[in-house]
Scaffold this motif. Structure first.
Motif, mmCIF file in Angstrom:
data_model
loop_
_atom_site.group_PDB
_atom_site.id
_atom_site.type_symbol
_atom_site.label_atom_id
_atom_site.label_comp_id
_atom_site.label_asym_id
_atom_site.label_seq_id
_atom_site.Cartn_x
_atom_site.Cartn_y
_atom_site.Cartn_z
ATOM 1 N N UNK A 44 -13.596 9.032 1.001
ATOM 2 C CA UNK A 44 -12.743 9.823 1.888
ATOM 3 C C UNK A 44 -11.372 9.173 2.071
ATOM 4 N N UNK A 45 -10.743 8.891 0.927
ATOM 5 C CA UNK A 45 -9.363 8.418 0.915
ATOM 6 C C UNK A 45 -8.574 9.306 -0.045
ATOM 7 N N UNK A 46 -7.447 8.790 -0.522
ATOM 8 C CA UNK A 46 -6.625 9.528 -1.492
ATOM 9 C C UNK A 46 -6.378 8.686 -2.729
ATOM 10 N N UNK A 47 -7.373 7.935 -3.141
ATOM 11 C CA UNK A 47 -7.235 7.027 -4.273
ATOM 12 C C UNK A 47 -7.124 7.798 -5.579
ATOM 13 N N UNK A 48 -6.121 7.444 -6.387
ATOM 14 C CA UNK A 48 -5.931 8.046 -7.702
ATOM 15 C C UNK A 48 -6.666 7.266 -8.780
ATOM 16 N N UNK A 49 -6.983 6.031 -8.496
ATOM 17 C CA UNK A 49 -7.661 5.197 -9.484
ATOM 18 C C UNK A 49 -7.915 3.812 -8.917
ATOM 19 N N UNK A 70 -17.569 -12.504 3.682
ATOM 20 C CA UNK A 70 -17.631 -11.063 3.900
ATOM 21 C C UNK A 70 -18.641 -10.416 2.946
ATOM 22 N N UNK A 71 -19.566 -9.632 3.528
ATOM 23 C CA UNK A 71 -20.612 -8.978 2.741
ATOM 24 C C UNK A 71 -20.469 -7.458 2.729
ATOM 25 N N UNK A 72 -20.003 -6.877 3.823
ATOM 26 C CA UNK A 72 -19.878 -5.419 3.924
ATOM 27 C C UNK A 72 -18.475 -5.077 4.417
ATOM 28 N N UNK A 73 -17.804 -4.201 3.654
ATOM 29 C CA UNK A 73 -16.452 -3.777 4.012
ATOM 30 C C UNK A 73 -16.366 -2.255 3.885
ATOM 31 N N UNK A 74 -15.925 -1.612 4.953
ATOM 32 C CA UNK A 74 -15.742 -0.160 4.929
ATOM 33 C C UNK A 74 -14.293 0.184 5.245
ATOM 34 N N UNK A 75 -13.665 0.873 4.297
ATOM 35 C CA UNK A 75 -12.317 1.415 4.493
ATOM 36 C C UNK A 75 -12.350 2.935 4.339
ATOM 37 N N UNK A 76 -13.508 3.529 4.591
ATOM 38 C CA UNK A 76 -13.683 4.965 4.422
ATOM 39 C C UNK A 76 -12.887 5.751 5.462
ATOM 40 N N UNK A 77 -12.603 7.003 5.133
ATOM 41 C CA UNK A 77 -11.892 7.917 6.037
ATOM 42 C C UNK A 77 -10.551 7.342 6.476
ATOM 43 N N UNK A 134 -16.657 8.524 -3.200
ATOM 44 C CA UNK A 134 -16.680 9.978 -3.036
ATOM 45 C C UNK A 134 -15.457 10.458 -2.254
ATOM 46 N N UNK A 135 -15.091 11.718 -2.476
ATOM 47 C CA UNK A 135 -13.998 12.375 -1.738
ATOM 48 C C UNK A 135 -12.686 11.612 -1.871
ATOM 49 N N UNK A 136 -12.255 11.400 -3.115
ATOM 50 C CA UNK A 136 -10.943 10.833 -3.384
ATOM 51 C C UNK A 136 -10.212 11.765 -4.349
ATOM 52 N N UNK A 137 -9.245 11.233 -5.071
ATOM 53 C CA UNK A 137 -8.492 12.027 -6.053
ATOM 54 C C UNK A 137 -8.647 11.459 -7.455
ATOM 55 N N UNK A 138 -9.786 10.904 -7.730
ATOM 56 C CA UNK A 138 -10.035 10.281 -9.023
ATOM 57 C C UNK A 138 -10.200 11.345 -10.107
ATOM 58 N N UNK A 139 -9.451 11.203 -11.184
ATOM 59 C CA UNK A 139 -9.630 12.069 -12.353
ATOM 60 C C UNK A 139 -10.345 11.335 -13.474
ATOM 61 N N UNK A 140 -10.313 10.013 -13.438
ATOM 62 C CA UNK A 140 -11.031 9.190 -14.406
ATOM 63 C C UNK A 140 -11.268 7.822 -13.795
ATOM 64 N N UNK A 141 -12.121 7.032 -14.419
ATOM 65 C CA UNK A 141 -12.470 5.720 -13.885
ATOM 66 C C UNK A 141 -12.608 4.757 -15.052
ATOM 67 N N UNK A 142 -11.974 3.606 -14.923
ATOM 68 C CA UNK A 142 -11.972 2.621 -15.998
ATOM 69 C C UNK A 142 -13.384 2.098 -16.228
#
Length: 371
Positions: free
Chosen positions: A129-134, A98-105, A152-160
């Motif tokens: 375009x998901x609801x990822x917190x981290x 697998x080279x390209x994976x899209x789970x957007x929207x 982009x377009x998630x719920x990230x407040x910080x990133x490790x």
């Protein structure tokens, strides 16, 4: 008779792997297109030679264990614009190409760190375009060949920061439209972004949502002076934890009789400046300027002490250089003052001698006239 049996078996096998009725298949390009067919699940009877599978614009709600076991050779998998809320940690097991994976929207809230573990060839991952917190920091170990990451377009407040540092081949990154909290814990991301952009990486923007005084400001353009309070607090926190963990190590060594190898008692000190500087947690300390921190990466005590010693030596050298410069300046000023005084004295002496010569010359004509 054997020929007939073989033909029958081949016929059954081809029927078993015929193109699903909900999709259109191209045997030459090995592409299966199932877009916009109202599917609630992954279609069955996919041909094992499938290399591209398009499932966007459907109603798929979840991915079970080994959901794609029938197509181990797939290179492109598009699951965007569905209703996916849960993905099994083993959903992609077997997809080594697998080279390209899209789970957007979709409606994903979290990604298990094991999801992409078996995949080493992934170069394009879109989770926008998901609801990822981290995202788990350990997931970066499985994405070392990634060239594009969409968050982009998630719920990230910080990133490790440890996750990003593992992406050594990353060329493009999207982070816009997340509620970034620009506090102490985001300094690590700021430092990483500066290095990433310096090396030629491409990204959009990181606009702060909190605290209020930094709302709508781009993290890349916020001066480090605004994080000064966090840095000062971090140093106090660091040394407090060194003292606490040293006492804990001595107590543990006394309890166990010091039978373990010395390296097993090596202390780890949590730093307190975001992902890159660590988080709170651990020894019960807290940072007044920042909220409760996530679990941080430990730092060896000896390294921390060595850093302090080196910093002290550098500061000492700088102080000595400043002192030497001050002494040199004072000495130079004193010499110049003495020189000016002597020059003035010589000028006055020369002026006095000139006056004496003039008086003698005036007297000589007068004496000659009288004679």
């Amino acid at each position: 008779m054997r020929v007939v049996l073989v033909c029958a078996m081949l016929s059954l096998l081809s029927l078993a792997h015929a193109c699903p009725k909900e999709c259109s298949c191209n045997s030459n390009t090995k592409v299966v297109d199932c877009r916009g067919r109202g599917l609630y699940d992954i279609p069955r009877r996919l041909h094992p030679d499938t290399q591209e599978l398009y499932l966007q614009d459907n109603r798929i709600r979840g991915l079970g264990s080994m959901a794609f076991r029938e197509i181990p050779l797939v290179r492109i998998l598009d699951l965007s614009n569905n209703s996916i809320t849960a993905v099994s940690p083993t959903a992609l097991l077997g997809l080594r190409n697998l080279q390209r994976l899209s789970l957007a929207y979709n409606n994903l809230r979290e990604i298990d760190k094991r999801l992409l573990g078996p995949i080493r060839s992934l170069s394009h991952l879109d989770l926008s375009h998901n609801s990822l917190w981290g995202l788990p920091g350990a997931m970066g170990e499985n994405l070392r060949n990634l060239s594009h990451l969409g968050l982009a377009h998630n719920r990230l407040t910080r990133l490790d920061r440890s996750l990003l540092e593992a992406l050594t081949h990353l060329d493009s990154l999207t982070l816009r439209d997340n509620p970034w909290r620009c506090d102490c814990q985001l300094i690590g991301l700021k430092l990483w972004l500066e290095t990433y952009l310096f090396k030629g990486g491409v990204m959009d923007e990181v606009l702060c949502s909190q605290p209020e005084e930094m709302r709508d400001r781009d993290l890349q353009k916020i001066p480090y002076q605004l994080f000064h309070a966090c840095m000062t607090t971090s140093y106090h926190y660091l040394f407090a934890n060194i003292h606490h963990l040293e006492s804990e190590r001595l107590l543990r060594g006394h309890t166990h009789g010091n039978h373990a190898h010395p390296s097993s008692h090596a202390l780890h000190v949590p730093m307190a400046m975001g992902e890159g500087f660590g988080g709170g947690g651990g020894g019960g300390g807290s940072m007044p300027e920042c909220e409760t921190k996530q679990k941080q990466r430990p730092v060896n005590l000896r390294h921390a002490i060595a850093t302090v010693i080196i910093t002290g030596v550098v500061c000492g050298i700088v102080c000595l250089m400043m002192l030497a410069a001050a002494v040199y300046g004072c000495a130079y000023a004193a010499i110049m003052a003495k020189y000016q005084r002597e020059l003035k004295k010589n000028e006055e002496l020369a002026a006095a001698q000139g006056a004496d010569h003039a008086t003698a010359d005036d007297k000589e004509p007068l004496e000659n006239a009288i004679a």
